[in-house]
Motif scaffolding. Sequence first.
Motif: not given
Length: 337
Positions: A128-129, A131-133, A135-136, A337
Amino acid sequence: MVKILLVEDSELDADLVGEYLRKSGLSFSVTRVEDRAGFEAELAKGGYDLILSDFSLPSFDGMAALALRRERAPNVPFIFVSGVLGEEIAIESLKQGATDYVLKPRLQRLGPSVERALRESEAQSLRRRAEERTRLLVAELSHRVKNTLMTVISIAQQTLRRSDDLKAFETAFLGRMHALAGAHSLLLRANWGDMDLEELLSESLKPFRRGDGQHVLLHGQDVQLPPQHALTVNLIIHELATNAAKYGALASDGGRIFVDWTVEDRGGADHLHLTWREQDGPPVKEPLKRGFGSTLIQRSVGFELGGTVSLRFPQTGVVCELDFPLAPEPRDIEIQT
């Protein structure tokens, strides 16, 4: 230390769960609740790494607990620990998001089940981290590309509007694009991190240096510019140097350029004060009309840097003073998203 929330009405069964977890070598602490109100209160506190739950309780049931966990703590692994759990119910619980189930007559399975659940939870957290990175990074890249394209469009429109013919447009436009590309190359080498101001100025002015380079003098303290500031300052310096090469200090052999800067603390915020000063070039006259270079400088400092600019034309040489905060204005990045 693994923090465990245990939903269990039987103190004896809770002691057995704790005993088997200790036998597995797990370092843990347990908070036990017996009803819905207690479970909801502990979920609200948060901070748990694992939930263990009986399936049947006098005033509560495991599937309701699972539904609450799915709603309020979806990333916390959930294991049923029950005396009786039929095959259909076990399958349905897994479909509803339970991590595993362990029968109380087979508590020797509890340690390995907990260890596997915690490993999977950590792997999912890392994913998840990541994937978040991602996306950012994609959002930031999109923002930078849009900014760059808007800069290119604006420069093209303004340069065309103020050029007498296509040849003049080509010369001016390509020069500005080379300056923009040069700044991007510098930022790429710095992984789009903060950019050393002196290095940026040296690279920006390299095409305008001649001989030993002593006609272009830089002086100031160590300053790191945020990426967007670096792009803007690079374009401004290019405009000033281009103008100096055509009409100012760089148009004569004896002309010199002095670029000095200082950082001042104003109300807890650092501001950069940069001065461009030309000397020993041809006599200077203030232009009758403002060209795109002047417009670009003033708009860039005002809108991109959030600062002020002073552009003066004394006979001894052009003087340009920039003043702006070093910390960029906070902005929102839209993430799809």
